[in-house]
Write a protein that holds these residues in place. Structure first.
Motif, PDB file in Angstrom:
ATOM      1  N   LEU A 176       0.729  -1.102   0.080  1.00 23.80           N
ATOM      2  CA  LEU A 176       0.137   0.026   0.028  1.00 23.80           C
ATOM      3  C   LEU A 176       0.719   1.233   0.011  1.00 23.80           C
ATOM      4  CD1 LEU A 176      -2.933  -0.229   2.517  1.00 23.80           C
ATOM      5  CD2 LEU A 176      -3.097   0.273   0.351  1.00 23.80           C
ATOM      6  N   ARG A 193      -2.406   5.525   3.541  1.00 21.90           N
ATOM      7  CA  ARG A 193      -2.816   4.393   3.886  1.00 21.90           C
ATOM      8  C   ARG A 193      -4.020   4.009   3.438  1.00 21.90           C
ATOM      9  NH1 ARG A 193      -4.374   1.622   8.120  1.00 21.90           N
ATOM     10  NH2 ARG A 193      -4.731   3.686   9.386  1.00 21.90           N
ATOM     11  N   ALA A 194      -4.719   4.756   2.423  1.00 18.48           N
ATOM     12  CA  ALA A 194      -5.934   4.644   2.052  1.00 18.48           C
ATOM     13  C   ALA A 194      -5.851   3.704   0.918  1.00 18.48           C
ATOM     14  CB  ALA A 194      -6.605   5.856   1.034  1.00 18.48           C
ATOM     15  N   ARG A 195      -6.862   2.799   0.810  1.00 12.87           N
ATOM     16  CA  ARG A 195      -6.828   1.578  -0.177  1.00 12.87           C
ATOM     17  C   ARG A 195      -6.634   1.976  -1.528  1.00 12.87           C
ATOM     18  NH1 ARG A 195     -10.179  -3.734   1.277  1.00 12.87           N
ATOM     19  NH2 ARG A 195     -10.919  -3.685  -0.785  1.00 12.87           N
ATOM     20  N   LYS A 196      -7.126   3.013  -2.068  1.00 11.44           N
ATOM     21  CA  LYS A 196      -6.690   3.466  -3.559  1.00 11.44           C
ATOM     22  C   LYS A 196      -6.601   4.949  -3.271  1.00 11.44           C
ATOM     23  CE  LYS A 196     -11.668   4.310  -4.656  1.00 11.44           C
ATOM     24  NZ  LYS A 196     -12.629   3.760  -5.382  1.00 11.44           N
ATOM     25  N   SER A 197      -5.934   5.455  -4.284  1.00 12.71           N
ATOM     26  CA  SER A 197      -5.634   6.985  -4.552  1.00 12.71           C
ATOM     27  C   SER A 197      -5.653   7.271  -5.970  1.00 12.71           C
ATOM     28  CB  SER A 197      -4.537   7.259  -3.590  1.00 12.71           C
ATOM     29  OG  SER A 197      -4.290   8.662  -3.850  1.00 12.71           O
TER      30      SER A 197
END
Lengths: 474, 474
Positions: A176, A193-197
């Protein structure tokens, strides 16, 4: 030793500057070493290359340590080679141009565990077994399993995967975020630390797979998964490798979410029988693992059993009990060592091509034909759900002709794979051993883009120089 | 119009060199246009920015066309902006510095479909609906669904995702390979078609999410998936957003492989009721979709139903029949337009933060509190399995104070997300609109790495200049 030789002209070695040695020794004390035994330990790996010793080794215990060493190497323009578990198969950690081996194996703590988010941040020297050991009571696990007990930093650096990538993906999908020390000694976090960006360039993926040539990884944040409610395994024998692969293709096409599907050829089965005291029929086999709910696992296995029957599967044995599963999978995991035992005293060279799955049966047929004339024993194992397979070539370390023949076979297998729109390496990385295939695989202009990135991030070429990119470009 | 203004000092516009116009006109004929209507069409998008017109538009129909335009722009140092479906929400395609808009919407063919490998290679102008239409008879589908009928090239460029990323991933995970024309007009293929590779730097991921600033995408190879044997949907109402999110967190933590889980707040439900003629109770709701076998889908739904009950779920309605499913999901897909209808004549500005899922309930609580004082209607929808949610702010286009207030709210929501280790954009990209958040999200040194990449790949800054990277760095 008649191992693979390295083009001598490309190897420029200068002694370490005295001032650098003084600087590092005075700061690191015992954690700086020029002892022969330490240098030897850090100057070899599991590849077919001879030793290439670093001039010194620093044992880092913090990001600050890494920054200090990188800045020193930058100031003195000395090569720096990150070193984790030393389990590379392709020469990644060999000190081609001497310099400093930066051992991060002491940086092996969990820094933060977020069970709600299914993420963990670890130091780069933590190995995957250490991590899973520490996760045991959380109900979570880290799935990526390259066989060896590699470090997370090393796995990120080589874009590693292994037996259950077919279900859980590779390090490409599962990292990640990273903390990286740049060639200039700056500490950068590559992502939140977001799952997507979608916030800008994918720095994380730039460093994943860069084999220590663009920066030194000092933290790795990876995704974790809930331990499945149920796991079952099954083994199925086939008259030919071709039949086995046809079964896999159909399984994937039907979308059955197998967690693992491993191929072993008859020679690999024989080796495992000998080494792990099993009594498997010595024909090609597939080893399956299913993860899910009790009902889901049963359903997956039934579907696969039907597919296997359609492809001449000879028998389909269940291993529901943990001890049976463990026995089978331990045998698979030990296939490398089992192979080595076929020929006591040998060393192994391993191929690692990966092809689109529609081309896998054909590539394996061609490979099998090629191996018939090999002047040494071979076994084939494969993460066939991904189209990835390995030929283990068991070589007499003192027989130059065998090493040469093994290189020729590797080249021909890579050619077969590239003709099938595949890659020379599915998971082991380029290191030194596959430099020669980069141009054919990517073409000149793509290599130019890679070099442009390398020059932009490491203009003095101090980070693991001579790896990943063939030296005949600027 | 009192929309968001752009820092004028950063906008340098020079007229197109006559020689360039001649060159392009003589080669492209009708496919080169300086007509006002054509320029206007290419100089606006779905973002809150005013029009920024390109000086001319070229309609490309081949990679050769793209190479020719790129080389011309390179020679004359003129900005070039790739243009697909024009569905950007963040100003990606606006011609901030004028130049050429390169419209690839005519490049919309399937180039090769590999049903055995579950891959397809398409031209960049093909939209996701066109693709799925053409895949209909294959038993396969392309899952990524950003709502709008975006082009595959645009989706790759913004690292798009959407409602079912929680199960199938984003464009980051699903692009296998790209063909890209570099700023120097070279045609590069970023990777082979193997499912995984460790052969060198990850050029594919360098271009995915680069918003046309590093190269022009001319082919996209993506992963496909078998159409699930069974699909079911369910809707569950909750007394509060907080309860709904708690239900999602537990669902994810238990590893239930939901294909989609969407949150709508009460205002969004109300808008959908009005727009799509539904009679949903006007409380927060979750909309689920399950993919799998008949039995698997049932099991997933039962598990989720139990979890919902534990979190004050009010009712749990099934939508097994395709027509019911379609009705619900069409309503969700139309939530954007439904929102717009709440306030006839309005324009919308949309936020796009994404946070670790453990922080989602808290972020939504803070956001909801913030919106209470908003001087315009708002709705919230969210891809909550990923921690991603959107606030739709419905603005009077002529009311400068509303635009300013919406920007302030967006900034505060981004602050909330960044404090939670999240990102300012989960899937829409930076474009022009989020440039101001890049420094806070990534920090100076990470931005330096991004700029180093940009300078290495596009030294003349001709590719979509002014996007992605804030201009206050070198």
């Amino acid at each position: 030793m008649s191992q693979v030789s390295v083009h001598e002209a490309s190897v420029l070695r200068k002694p370490l500057p005295e001032a650098l040695v003084e600087q590092l020794r005075s700061h690191f004390g015992d954690r700086f070493s020029t002892a022969q035994a330490v240098r030897e330990h850090h100057g070899r790996d599991e590849s077919p290359f001879p030793e290439m010793l670093p001039d010194a080794v620093v044992f880092a215990t913090s990001t600050d340590d890494v920054v200090r060493v990188v800045k020193a190497c930058d100031a003195f323009e000395v090569p720096l080679i990150p070193y984790g578990a030393g389990s590379s198969l392709e020469g990644h950690t060999l000190a081609l141009h001497g310099g400093i081996s930066l051992d991060v194996s002491g940086m092996n703590r969990i820094l933060s565990l977020n069970t709600e988010d299914l993420t963990v941040t670890v130091e780069p020297g933590m190995t995957r077994k250490q991590l899973n050991e520490q996760l045991r009571d959380t109900g979570l696990f880290f799935p990526i399993d390259p066989g060896a007990d590699a470090s997370l930093g090393g796995m990120a650096s080589t874009r590693a995967s292994g037996t259950n990538a077919v279900r859980y993906g590779t390090m490409r999908e599962n990292v990640l975020s990273l903390e990286v020390v740049t060639a200039q000694g700056k500490v950068v976090r590559t992502a939140r630390r977001a799952r997507k960006s979608s916030a800008g360039y994918d720095l994380t993926r730039i460093f994943v797979g860069s084999e220590g040539t663009l920066g030194v990884i000092t933290q790795v944040t990876v995704r974790l998964y809930p331990q499945p409610e149920a796991i079952s395994a099954a083994v199925c024998q086939f008259p030919t490798v071709h039949d086995a692969v046809a079964c896999v293709i159909q399984t994937i096409q039907l979308g059955v979410p197998v967690a693992r599907v491993e191929l072993m050829d008859a020679a690999a089965v024989k080796a495992c029988n000998l080494y792990s005291k099993l009594d498997l029929r010595e024909t090609p086999l597939l080893l399956f693992e299913f993860h899910g709910t009790e009902a889901g696992v049963k359903e997956q296995a039934q579907t696969v059993q039907e597919i296997a029957r359609d492809h001449n599967g000879l028998d389909f044995e269940w291993a529901d009990r943990p001890e049976d599963r463990t026995r089978l999978w331990t045998a698979r995991h030990n296939a490398y060592f089992a192979g080595l035992q076929l020929k006591p005293g040998c060393r192994a060279s391993t191929t690692d091509v990966c092809v689109p799955i529609s081309r896998l049966a054909d590539c394996l047929d061609q490979t099998t034909a090629l191996l018939e004339s090999a002047p040494f024993p071979t076994t084939i194992v494969g993460h066939v759900g991904d189209g990835n397979f390995h030929v283990l070539m068991l070589l007499d370390p003192d027989d130059a002709a065998q090493w040469e023949a093994s290189e020729t076979i590797n080249e021909r297998i890579v050619s077969i794979a590239l003709d099938a729109d595949g890659t020379c390496t599915g998971e082991h990385g380029i290191g030194l051993h596959k430099l020669g295939f980069m141009r054919e695989e990517h073409g000149h202009d793509a290599l130019e883009l890679m070099w442009a990135l390398k020059r932009a991030y490491d203009p003095k070429n101090i980070l693991n120089p001579g790896k990943v990119l063939p030296p005949d470009l600027p």
